[in-house]
Design an enzyme around this catalytic site. Structure first.
Site, PDB file in Angstrom:
ATOM      1  N   SER A 131      -8.195  -2.945 -20.434  1.00 30.31           N
ATOM      2  CA  SER A 131      -7.629  -4.209 -20.922  1.00 30.31           C
ATOM      3  C   SER A 131      -8.634  -5.345 -20.837  1.00 30.31           C
ATOM      4  O   SER A 131      -9.152  -5.648 -19.759  1.00 30.31           O
ATOM      5  CB  SER A 131      -6.419  -4.613 -20.073  1.00 30.31           C
ATOM      6  OG  SER A 131      -5.420  -3.664 -20.166  1.00 30.31           O
ATOM      7  N   HIS A 134      -5.795  -4.313 -26.806  1.00 27.77           N
ATOM      8  CA  HIS A 134      -6.379  -3.005 -27.085  1.00 27.77           C
ATOM      9  C   HIS A 134      -6.470  -2.821 -28.597  1.00 27.77           C
ATOM     10  O   HIS A 134      -5.455  -2.763 -29.275  1.00 27.77           O
ATOM     11  CB  HIS A 134      -5.508  -1.878 -26.511  1.00 27.77           C
ATOM     12  CG  HIS A 134      -5.489  -1.851 -25.028  1.00 27.77           C
ATOM     13  ND1 HIS A 134      -6.130  -0.886 -24.296  1.00 27.77           N
ATOM     14  CD2 HIS A 134      -4.923  -2.682 -24.138  1.00 27.77           C
ATOM     15  CE1 HIS A 134      -5.955  -1.123 -23.019  1.00 27.77           C
ATOM     16  NE2 HIS A 134      -5.218  -2.213 -22.895  1.00 27.77           N
ATOM     17  N   HIS A 139      -1.331   4.414 -22.734  1.00 22.74           N
ATOM     18  CA  HIS A 139      -0.716   4.333 -21.405  1.00 22.74           C
ATOM     19  C   HIS A 139       0.606   5.094 -21.389  1.00 22.74           C
ATOM     20  O   HIS A 139       1.356   5.077 -22.376  1.00 22.74           O
ATOM     21  CB  HIS A 139      -0.436   2.873 -21.028  1.00 22.74           C
ATOM     22  CG  HIS A 139      -1.654   2.009 -20.956  1.00 22.74           C
ATOM     23  ND1 HIS A 139      -2.157   1.365 -22.066  1.00 22.74           N
ATOM     24  CD2 HIS A 139      -2.465   1.697 -19.920  1.00 22.74           C
ATOM     25  CE1 HIS A 139      -3.230   0.681 -21.711  1.00 22.74           C
ATOM     26  NE2 HIS A 139      -3.451   0.863 -20.424  1.00 22.74           N
ATOM     27  N   TYR A 149       3.187   4.153 -19.831  1.00 21.36           N
ATOM     28  CA  TYR A 149       4.312   3.210 -19.939  1.00 21.36           C
ATOM     29  C   TYR A 149       4.636   2.841 -21.397  1.00 21.36           C
ATOM     30  O   TYR A 149       5.683   2.278 -21.675  1.00 21.36           O
ATOM     31  CB  TYR A 149       4.075   1.935 -19.107  1.00 21.36           C
ATOM     32  CG  TYR A 149       2.894   1.094 -19.520  1.00 21.36           C
ATOM     33  CD1 TYR A 149       2.902   0.327 -20.685  1.00 21.36           C
ATOM     34  CD2 TYR A 149       1.753   1.059 -18.723  1.00 21.36           C
ATOM     35  CE1 TYR A 149       1.820  -0.429 -21.057  1.00 21.36           C
ATOM     36  CE2 TYR A 149       0.663   0.296 -19.083  1.00 21.36           C
ATOM     37  CZ  TYR A 149       0.696  -0.445 -20.257  1.00 21.36           C
ATOM     38  OH  TYR A 149      -0.383  -1.184 -20.617  1.00 21.36           O
ATOM     39  N   GLU A 150       3.729   3.148 -22.317  1.00 24.74           N
ATOM     40  CA  GLU A 150       4.020   2.872 -23.724  1.00 24.74           C
ATOM     41  C   GLU A 150       4.969   3.917 -24.310  1.00 24.74           C
ATOM     42  O   GLU A 150       5.439   3.769 -25.433  1.00 24.74           O
ATOM     43  CB  GLU A 150       2.722   2.854 -24.543  1.00 24.74           C
ATOM     44  CG  GLU A 150       1.803   1.699 -24.191  1.00 24.74           C
ATOM     45  CD  GLU A 150       0.492   1.767 -24.967  1.00 24.74           C
ATOM     46  OE1 GLU A 150       0.447   1.212 -26.069  1.00 24.74           O
ATOM     47  OE2 GLU A 150      -0.458   2.384 -24.473  1.00 24.74           O
ATOM     48  N   ALA A 191      -8.481  -2.761 -15.790  1.00 21.50           N
ATOM     49  CA  ALA A 191      -8.149  -3.981 -15.059  1.00 21.50           C
ATOM     50  C   ALA A 191      -7.177  -3.559 -13.968  1.00 21.50           C
ATOM     51  O   ALA A 191      -6.302  -2.732 -14.208  1.00 21.50           O
ATOM     52  CB  ALA A 191      -7.505  -4.994 -15.993  1.00 21.50           C
ATOM     53  N   MET A 247      -2.300   0.762 -13.846  1.00 24.20           N
ATOM     54  CA  MET A 247      -1.360   1.607 -14.600  1.00 24.20           C
ATOM     55  C   MET A 247      -2.057   2.577 -15.551  1.00 24.20           C
ATOM     56  O   MET A 247      -1.472   2.999 -16.553  1.00 24.20           O
ATOM     57  CB  MET A 247      -0.412   0.710 -15.409  1.00 24.20           C
ATOM     58  CG  MET A 247       0.297  -0.346 -14.585  1.00 24.20           C
ATOM     59  SD  MET A 247       1.263  -1.439 -15.632  1.00 24.20           S
ATOM     60  CE  MET A 247       1.672  -2.754 -14.452  1.00 24.20           C
ATOM     61  N   SER A 248      -3.297   2.920 -15.266  1.00 31.69           N
ATOM     62  CA  SER A 248      -4.023   3.821 -16.174  1.00 31.69           C
ATOM     63  C   SER A 248      -4.911   4.751 -15.350  1.00 31.69           C
ATOM     64  O   SER A 248      -4.656   4.979 -14.176  1.00 31.69           O
ATOM     65  CB  SER A 248      -4.868   2.999 -17.152  1.00 31.69           C
ATOM     66  OG  SER A 248      -5.887   2.310 -16.476  1.00 31.69           O
ATOM     67  N   ASN A 259      -6.604  -9.728 -10.857  1.00 32.04           N
ATOM     68  CA  ASN A 259      -5.657 -10.604 -10.138  1.00 32.04           C
ATOM     69  C   ASN A 259      -5.490 -10.024  -8.752  1.00 32.04           C
ATOM     70  O   ASN A 259      -5.812  -8.858  -8.531  1.00 32.04           O
ATOM     71  CB  ASN A 259      -4.287 -10.605 -10.857  1.00 32.04           C
ATOM     72  CG  ASN A 259      -3.712  -9.212 -10.989  1.00 32.04           C
ATOM     73  OD1 ASN A 259      -4.121  -8.433 -11.846  1.00 32.04           O
ATOM     74  ND2 ASN A 259      -2.790  -8.864 -10.112  1.00 32.04           N
ATOM     75  N   HIS A 295       0.337 -10.874 -17.495  1.00 23.92           N
ATOM     76  CA  HIS A 295      -0.665 -10.184 -18.310  1.00 23.92           C
ATOM     77  C   HIS A 295      -1.713 -11.188 -18.809  1.00 23.92           C
ATOM     78  O   HIS A 295      -2.881 -10.834 -18.971  1.00 23.92           O
ATOM     79  CB  HIS A 295       0.029  -9.485 -19.494  1.00 23.92           C
ATOM     80  CG  HIS A 295      -0.875  -8.604 -20.300  1.00 23.92           C
ATOM     81  ND1 HIS A 295      -1.572  -7.555 -19.740  1.00 23.92           N
ATOM     82  CD2 HIS A 295      -1.212  -8.627 -21.618  1.00 23.92           C
ATOM     83  CE1 HIS A 295      -2.305  -6.969 -20.690  1.00 23.92           C
ATOM     84  NE2 HIS A 295      -2.103  -7.606 -21.826  1.00 23.92           N
TER      85      HIS A 295
HETATM   86  N1  HPA Z   1      -0.697  -4.178 -10.789  1.00 15.39           N
HETATM   87  C1  HPA Z   1      -0.715  -3.107 -11.613  1.00 15.39           C
HETATM   88  N2  HPA Z   1      -1.519  -3.026 -12.666  1.00 15.39           N
HETATM   89  C2  HPA Z   1      -2.353  -4.043 -12.896  1.00 15.39           C
HETATM   90  C3  HPA Z   1      -2.383  -5.184 -12.088  1.00 15.39           C
HETATM   91  C4  HPA Z   1      -1.512  -5.251 -10.966  1.00 15.39           C
HETATM   92  O1  HPA Z   1      -1.495  -6.226 -10.190  1.00 15.39           O
HETATM   93  N3  HPA Z   1      -3.340  -6.004 -12.599  1.00 15.39           N
HETATM   94  C5  HPA Z   1      -3.855  -5.373 -13.686  1.00 15.39           C
HETATM   95  N4  HPA Z   1      -3.263  -4.190 -13.878  1.00 15.39           N
END
Ligand code: HPA
Length: 270
Positions: free
Chosen positions: A28, A59, A81, A83-84, A111, A209-210, A233, A245
């Site tokens: 990302s 993406h 992903h 989750y998609e 990320a 998440m990847s 973050n 996001h």
């Molecule tokens: N949690 C899960 N996935 C993420 C995060 C997070 O804080 N930041 C970027 N992808």
């Protein structure tokens, strides 16, 4: 599955005059790197037989084949992903295609939220190891022995020599490179503060998440893997503020030149 992979591989080989040796999966906000490829051939995923189509913001959803840092590469600008709504077979299909295109080294980026309290948003983290907290596995089901073993070893999922190389390159460039354990969850909701405290106690340094399914499949096929997370973050509950996001994308934008410099230098030395 073998037939699907080989149809995709043949389709690409008939159109792209590059025989890539190195694969890069750009996470990302990190897809800009693909714009540096020379003699680039861009192939939207949707055109390749059996490929799913990426939907998530940030993406672009294409393969970029070309030369990067003097090496023939395949860059994934955007990934799939779980989750998609894709199956893990779909999520990891491009990795299988990369391997059968002749790629034996893959650099996976993402990320991630920082769990380690010493770190800051904008840090880069070399992935030392991962914890599969999705409770899913892309290898469940019939094993195609031509692709890899039934029970692949994961004791060095992230290649030690490549990690040493990444550290040397970071030092050469004066870039601070953290090293830690990536915890992969399905998402798409971010974690709760209680979950983050638990993941910290279980040995995690970053969460995302990847990556985990892709790395399992890359290892299954005997590829060398290097992973780099952009700490976009601090994870939930570390600061007294909500996650978004937008913040993830903003941080990726902020670190992109540092990230690109590091990846370029690593690829040059591969
Ligand atoms: N949690 C899960 N996935 C993420 C995060 C997070 O804080 N930041 C970027 N992808």
């Amino acid at each position: 599955m073998l037939q699907k992979i080989d149809e995709a591989v043949k389709w690409i080989q008939n159109r792209v005059p590059v025989a890539p040796k190195i694969g890069l999966v750009l996470g990302s906000g990190l897809g800009v790197l693909a714009e540096e490829a020379e003699q680039a051939h861009r192939v939207p995923y949707g055109k390749i037989p059996h490929f799913p189509v990426s939907t998530v913001e940030g993406h672009a959803g294409q393969f970029v084949f070309g030369t990067f840092a003097g090496k023939p590469v395949a860059m994934m600008q955007g990934r799939f992903h779980y989750y998609e709504g894709y199956s893990l077979e779909q999520v990891t299909f491009p990795i299988r295609v990369m391997k059968r295109l002749g790629i034996d080294t893959v650099l996976v980026t993402n990320a991630a939220g920082g769990i380690n309290p010493e770190w800051e948003a904008g840090d880069l983290m070399l992935i030392k190891d991962h914890i599969n907290f999705t409770f899913q596995n892309p290898l469940i089901g019939h094993n195609e022995t031509e692709l890899g073993p039934r029970f692949p070893d994961m004791s060095e999922a992230y290649n030690r020599e490549l990690r040493d190389l990444a550290k040397r390159m970071a030092e050469r460039l004066g870039i601070c490179l953290r090293e830690g354990v990536y915890v992969g969850l399905t998402g798409p909701s971010y974690e709760t503060p209680a979950e983050i405290r638990m993941l910290r106690q279980l040995g995690g340094d970053a969460v995302g998440m990847s990556t985990v399914p892709e790395v399992i499949v890359a290892k299954h096929m005997g590829m060398r893997v290097l992973g780099i997370s952009c700490i976009s973050n601090l994870a939930a509950g570390i600061l007294d503020q909500p996650l978004s996001h937008e913040e993830v994308m903003e941080t990726a934008e902020r670190v992109k030149s540092k990230f690109s410099d590091l990846v370029r230098e690593i690829v040059r030395e591969l």
